[in-house]
Design an enzyme around this catalytic site. Structure first.
Site, short mmCIF file in Angstrom:
data_model
loop_
_atom_site.label_atom_id
_atom_site.label_comp_id
_atom_site.label_asym_id
_atom_site.label_seq_id
_atom_site.Cartn_x
_atom_site.Cartn_y
_atom_site.Cartn_z
CG PHE A 95 25.07 -34.04 16.83
CD1 PHE A 95 26.07 -33.49 17.61
CD2 PHE A 95 24.38 -35.14 17.31
CE1 PHE A 95 26.39 -34.02 18.85
CE2 PHE A 95 24.68 -35.69 18.56
CZ PHE A 95 25.69 -35.11 19.32
CG ASN B 270 20.42 -35.53 22.09
OD1 ASN B 270 20.88 -34.93 23.07
ND2 ASN B 270 21.17 -36.21 21.25
N PRO B 271 18.80 -31.94 22.92
CG PRO B 271 18.41 -30.49 24.72
CD PRO B 271 18.29 -31.93 24.31
#
Ligand code: SAM
Length: 282
Positions: free
Chosen positions: A91, A188-189
């Site tokens: 990510f 920060n899932p």
């Protein structure tokens, strides 16, 4: 052969025609990266670029036109003053995530937590964990992610940025840190609803790992799972800090209250979106 600024104009024009929002900026990045030169060399010397370099830049352009994220092509992104390695498969850190770092540092100062144990759940490239560890040299920061690629990248980022007081583990949320109790948990899932995945820009939808985005039909699966267990992994009066998706602040705050947390504050990002929530155990 072609000289650099002529090529820059051509790249920018191709990207503009293809509908890119910041064609010049992106063209500059592709050229600087492909030719492996700095901005000063580009504008001061305007060098001629030999065939192999032109070929490399053309290759990057072709990828970018297929909407491969620029950060995967250049391999790096800037985050809170750190250079973060971002290979395909992990990510890409977002600018708005700097808010959770800023607010956690503020909280640490307010609460006098400079010598604490911190956990960063869903750490990805390790960007949040590394910034906290770098700014708080007397803490130990643990980062956990389920993706092997993410943990490999986070370890590389610790080494690139020479941050020593971090530990990264692969596993499912609290799995690898079962025997620890923390002063502070940050996360920060993933927080995208399954129905919204199709509406995301192609850069995200086609190239970023799905497991970093997808959070069940309501986008709240990870807040639910973390809140379910966070109390057991926090010391007395410990804090939990979440990054939030758009419009999630109220529901997450209510979910947290139901699990015995008190909301401390909600903070907006630079675009005015309620982006971070700070919760206290008890
Ligand atoms: C939105 S990204 C955030 C990455 C990083 N913290 C950041 O802010 O850039 C979410 C991360 O959660 C990880 N993840 C997904 N499911 C997980 C799980 N069950 N346990 C731990 N990490 C998980 C993904 O691999 C991904 O790296």
């Amino acid at each position: 052969m072609s000289n650099a600024t002529t090529l820059l104009r051509a790249l920018s024009s191709t990207l503009e025609t293809a509908g890119f929002e910041e064609p010049f900026k992106e063209a500059e990045e592709l050229l600087l990266n492909g030719a492996n030169i700095g901005r000063t060399i580009l504008y001061r010397d305007n060098p001629f670029l030999e065939k192999p370099l032109l070929k490399k830049i053309k290759f990057l352009l072709k990828k970018r036109l297929k909407r491969v994220p620029l950060q995967y092509l250049t391999g790096y992104t800037e985050f809170f003053g750190l250079k973060i390695f971002t290979p395909p498969g992990v990510f890409i850190p977002r600018p708005e995530t700097e808010t959770i770092v800023e607010e956690t540092l503020r909280l640490v100062k307010e609460e006098g937590l400079q010598r604490s144990l911190i956990l960063d759940l869903c750490t990805g490239t390790g960007c949040i964990a590394l910034c906290l560890a770098q700014h708080l040299p007397d803490t130990i920061v643990y980062g956990v992610d389920i993706s092997e690629e993410a943990i490999r990248t986070a370890l590389a980022n610790a080494s690139i940025n020479r941050v020593m007081n971090v530990k990264f583990y692969r596993g499912d949320l609290f799995g690898p840190v079962r025997d620890k109790r923390f002063d502070l948990i940050v996360s920060n899932p993933p927080y995208v609803k399954s129905t919204e995945i199709g509406e995301l820009p192609p850069e995200i939808r086609l190239y970023e790992p799905l497991e970093s985005l997808y959070a069940g039909s309501d986008g709240l699966e990870f807040y639910r799972r973390i809140l379910q267990n966070a109390g057991d992994f926090l010391k007395q009066k410990g804090h939990l800090v979440f990054e939030l998706g758009i419009g999630q602040s109220y529901i997450v705050s209510e979910m947290a209250k139901n699990k015995g947390f008190s909301p401390v504050r909600i903070i907006k990002d630079l675009s005015g979106i309620e982006r971070v929530i700070i919760l206290r155990k008890g």
